[in-house]
Design an enzyme around this catalytic site. Structure first.
Site, PDB file in Angstrom:
ATOM      1  N   SER A   9       0.853  -1.186   0.000  1.00  0.00           N
ATOM      2  CA  SER A   9       0.000   0.000   0.000  1.00  0.00           C
ATOM      3  C   SER A   9       0.890   1.237   0.000  1.00  0.00           C
ATOM      4  O   SER A   9       1.631   1.479   0.955  1.00  0.00           O
ATOM      5  CB  SER A   9      -0.891   0.019   1.236  1.00  0.00           C
ATOM      6  OG  SER A   9      -1.421   1.333   1.384  1.00  0.00           O
ATOM      7  N   HIS A  34      -1.217  -1.345  -4.153  1.00  0.00           N
ATOM      8  CA  HIS A  34      -2.487  -1.049  -3.488  1.00  0.00           C
ATOM      9  C   HIS A  34      -2.570   0.459  -3.284  1.00  0.00           C
ATOM     10  O   HIS A  34      -1.656   1.082  -2.730  1.00  0.00           O
ATOM     11  CB  HIS A  34      -2.554  -1.791  -2.152  1.00  0.00           C
ATOM     12  CG  HIS A  34      -3.870  -1.682  -1.456  1.00  0.00           C
ATOM     13  ND1 HIS A  34      -4.973  -2.430  -1.811  1.00  0.00           N
ATOM     14  CD2 HIS A  34      -4.270  -0.908  -0.414  1.00  0.00           C
ATOM     15  CE1 HIS A  34      -5.987  -2.130  -1.021  1.00  0.00           C
ATOM     16  NE2 HIS A  34      -5.591  -1.187  -0.163  1.00  0.00           N
ATOM     17  N   ASP A  36      -4.779   3.465  -1.811  1.00  0.00           N
ATOM     18  CA  ASP A  36      -5.849   3.780  -0.854  1.00  0.00           C
ATOM     19  C   ASP A  36      -6.393   5.186  -1.073  1.00  0.00           C
ATOM     20  O   ASP A  36      -5.662   6.171  -0.943  1.00  0.00           O
ATOM     21  CB  ASP A  36      -5.310   3.667   0.577  1.00  0.00           C
ATOM     22  CG  ASP A  36      -5.144   2.224   1.004  1.00  0.00           C
ATOM     23  OD1 ASP A  36      -6.121   1.458   0.887  1.00  0.00           O
ATOM     24  OD2 ASP A  36      -4.040   1.859   1.455  1.00  0.00           O
ATOM     25  N   MET A  38      -8.985   8.003   0.182  1.00  0.00           N
ATOM     26  CA  MET A  38      -9.781   8.413   1.347  1.00  0.00           C
ATOM     27  C   MET A  38     -10.288   9.830   1.155  1.00  0.00           C
ATOM     28  O   MET A  38      -9.544  10.696   0.683  1.00  0.00           O
ATOM     29  CB  MET A  38      -8.910   8.364   2.601  1.00  0.00           C
ATOM     30  CG  MET A  38      -8.302   7.003   2.850  1.00  0.00           C
ATOM     31  SD  MET A  38      -7.178   7.063   4.255  1.00  0.00           S
ATOM     32  CE  MET A  38      -6.653   5.355   4.319  1.00  0.00           C
ATOM     33  N   HIS A  68      -8.430   1.042  -3.874  1.00  0.00           N
ATOM     34  CA  HIS A  68      -9.355   0.772  -2.760  1.00  0.00           C
ATOM     35  C   HIS A  68     -10.055   2.080  -2.420  1.00  0.00           C
ATOM     36  O   HIS A  68      -9.454   2.972  -1.811  1.00  0.00           O
ATOM     37  CB  HIS A  68      -8.535   0.231  -1.577  1.00  0.00           C
ATOM     38  CG  HIS A  68      -9.306   0.074  -0.310  1.00  0.00           C
ATOM     39  ND1 HIS A  68      -8.704  -0.124   0.917  1.00  0.00           N
ATOM     40  CD2 HIS A  68     -10.647   0.074  -0.054  1.00  0.00           C
ATOM     41  CE1 HIS A  68      -9.621  -0.225   1.860  1.00  0.00           C
ATOM     42  NE2 HIS A  68     -10.810  -0.097   1.301  1.00  0.00           N
ATOM     43  N   MET A  70     -12.263   4.412  -0.393  1.00  0.00           N
ATOM     44  CA  MET A  70     -12.898   4.645   0.912  1.00  0.00           C
ATOM     45  C   MET A  70     -13.549   6.016   0.807  1.00  0.00           C
ATOM     46  O   MET A  70     -13.113   6.994   1.429  1.00  0.00           O
ATOM     47  CB  MET A  70     -11.844   4.598   2.027  1.00  0.00           C
ATOM     48  CG  MET A  70     -11.351   3.184   2.313  1.00  0.00           C
ATOM     49  SD  MET A  70      -9.781   3.129   3.219  1.00  0.00           S
ATOM     50  CE  MET A  70      -8.641   3.247   1.853  1.00  0.00           C
ATOM     51  N   MET A 139     -11.265  -6.332   5.395  1.00  0.00           N
ATOM     52  CA  MET A 139     -10.448  -5.408   6.189  1.00  0.00           C
ATOM     53  C   MET A 139     -10.076  -6.098   7.500  1.00  0.00           C
ATOM     54  O   MET A 139     -10.937  -6.644   8.192  1.00  0.00           O
ATOM     55  CB  MET A 139     -11.225  -4.125   6.514  1.00  0.00           C
ATOM     56  CG  MET A 139     -11.531  -3.204   5.349  1.00  0.00           C
ATOM     57  SD  MET A 139     -10.107  -2.680   4.376  1.00  0.00           S
ATOM     58  CE  MET A 139      -9.055  -1.888   5.594  1.00  0.00           C
ATOM     59  N   ASP A 177      -6.590  -6.778   4.057  1.00  0.00           N
ATOM     60  CA  ASP A 177      -6.000  -5.434   4.067  1.00  0.00           C
ATOM     61  C   ASP A 177      -5.945  -4.870   5.488  1.00  0.00           C
ATOM     62  O   ASP A 177      -6.979  -4.636   6.105  1.00  0.00           O
ATOM     63  CB  ASP A 177      -6.856  -4.525   3.165  1.00  0.00           C
ATOM     64  CG  ASP A 177      -6.314  -3.106   3.055  1.00  0.00           C
ATOM     65  OD1 ASP A 177      -5.214  -2.840   3.561  1.00  0.00           O
ATOM     66  OD2 ASP A 177      -7.014  -2.271   2.455  1.00  0.00           O
ATOM     67  N   GLY A 178      -4.708  -4.649   5.953  1.00  0.00           N
ATOM     68  CA  GLY A 178      -4.517  -3.954   7.224  1.00  0.00           C
ATOM     69  C   GLY A 178      -3.707  -4.749   8.234  1.00  0.00           C
ATOM     70  O   GLY A 178      -4.063  -5.891   8.561  1.00  0.00           O
ATOM     71  N   GLY A 179      -2.601  -4.190   8.658  1.00  0.00           N
ATOM     72  CA  GLY A 179      -1.822  -4.795   9.734  1.00  0.00           C
ATOM     73  C   GLY A 179      -1.091  -6.072   9.362  1.00  0.00           C
ATOM     74  O   GLY A 179      -0.704  -6.845  10.249  1.00  0.00           O
ATOM     75  N   GLY A 199       1.316  -2.102   3.985  1.00  0.00           N
ATOM     76  CA  GLY A 199       1.837  -0.748   3.821  1.00  0.00           C
ATOM     77  C   GLY A 199       3.054  -0.524   4.689  1.00  0.00           C
ATOM     78  O   GLY A 199       4.198  -0.605   4.222  1.00  0.00           O
TER      79      GLY A 199
HETATM   80  C1  DX5 Z   1      -6.431   1.289   5.719  1.00  0.00           C
HETATM   81  C2  DX5 Z   1      -5.944   0.977   4.319  1.00  0.00           C
HETATM   82  C3  DX5 Z   1      -4.847  -0.033   4.260  1.00  0.00           C
HETATM   83  C4  DX5 Z   1      -3.587   0.397   4.922  1.00  0.00           C
HETATM   84  C5  DX5 Z   1      -2.672  -0.761   5.080  1.00  0.00           C
HETATM   85  O1  DX5 Z   1      -7.505   2.163   5.645  1.00  0.00           O
HETATM   86  O2  DX5 Z   1      -7.011   0.483   3.542  1.00  0.00           O
HETATM   87  O3  DX5 Z   1      -4.581  -0.394   2.932  1.00  0.00           O
HETATM   88  O4  DX5 Z   1      -2.939   1.409   4.233  1.00  0.00           O
HETATM   89  O5  DX5 Z   1      -1.592  -0.303   5.792  1.00  0.00           O
HETATM   90  P1  DX5 Z   1      -0.836  -1.156   6.897  1.00  0.00           P
HETATM   91  O6  DX5 Z   1      -0.236  -2.306   6.181  1.00  0.00           O
HETATM   92  O7  DX5 Z   1       0.172  -0.183   7.401  1.00  0.00           O
HETATM   93  O8  DX5 Z   1      -1.849  -1.571   7.906  1.00  0.00           O
HETATM   94 ZN    ZN Z   2      -6.570  -0.433   1.526  1.00  0.00          ZN
END
Ligand code: DX5
Ligand code: ZN
Length: 224
Positions: A9, A34, A36, A38, A68, A70, A139, A177-179, A199
């Site tokens: 990401s 990826h 993101d 927002m 992605h 959001m 997520m 996606d995430g963590g 990310g």
């Molecule tokens: C969160 C995003 C993720 C995020 C992932 O809203 O959709 O894609 O950037 O980042 P890490 O890998 O740092 O959790």
């Molecule tokens: Zn994402």
């Protein structure tokens, strides 16, 4: 089983050097970028839009770009991202007034489509759309920020969703996606995911090849 895909990401990249950063992570072995998006409404943060996607294409990034969204509403940005060179465009079902229409729009514009489920959204809410998507995204954090910790209950959800998809004999990607880090990616994969967004775990490292190789090594030990 599909090939595993590692999707860094770029939310965690150095935005002042985004072209170079994106190129470096692809050269280091990433499969997909990826991206993101927002809007400071659907989620409490503001990131990058279609102009940045287009700039990356103009810079010479040919790898798949996994957008992605959001944002709410989604349709106007779907059009702009298709124009800007997106490969996948995924959105949260609650952000569209007509989910099936938005999914169709993405395919009609020549992109692959997908839906994203928040940690507390169940698959039953989108069951009827499963046959009309190319990718389902789970997520494993609440969307809005990079660098959060993986929510452990996601493992169970991945297993259930994988069993559900397989029981319907549907051929779609299952992205998480995430963590995700080198420490949990094998568990995410053995639960049934095939596409991994990471990310901060990648962009916080000095050498992207070393960390992506580490991810790949962990994934090579998983067979599903
Ligand atoms: C969160 C995003 C993720 C995020 C992932 O809203 O959709 O894609 O950037 O980042 P890490 O890998 O740092 O959790
Ligand atoms: Zn994402």
């Amino acid at each position: 089983m599909k090939e595993f895909m590692i999707a860094p990401s770029i939310l965690a990249a150095d935005f002042a050097n985004l072209g170079k950063e994106t190129e470096s992570v692809i050269e280091a072995g990433a499969d997909m970028i990826h991206f993101d998006v927002m809007d400071n409404q659907f989620v409490p943060n503001l990131s990058i839009g279609p102009m940045v996607c287009k700039s990356l294409r103009q810079y010479g990034i040919n790898a798949p770009i996994d957008v992605h969204l959001m944002v709410q509403p989604v349709d106007s940005l779907i059009r702009m991202f298709a124009e800007a060179g997106a490969t996948y465009i995924t959105f949260h079902p609650e952000a569209s007034a007509n989910v099936e229409k938005s999914l169709r729009l993405i395919r009609d514009l020549g992109c692959k489509n997908g839906l994203v489920l928040n940690p507390d959204t169940s698959i039953t809410s989108i069951d009827s759309a499963l046959e009309k998507i190319d990718m389902l995204v789970l997520m494993s954090v609440y969307p809005g920020f990079g660098g959060q910790s993986f929510i452990d209950s996601t493992y169970e959800k991945i297993k259930n969703v994988r069993a559900h998809i397989d029981s319907k004999n549907i051929d779609i990607r299952l992205e998480v996606d995430g963590g995700i880090t080198e420490l949990n990616v094998a568990d995410v994969a053995s639960s049934g995911a095939d596409t991994f967004v990471a990310g901060s775990a990648i962009f916080s490292k000095a050498d992207y090849k070393i960390i992506i190789d580490e991810f790949r090594k962990k994934l090579n030990n998983v067979s599903i």
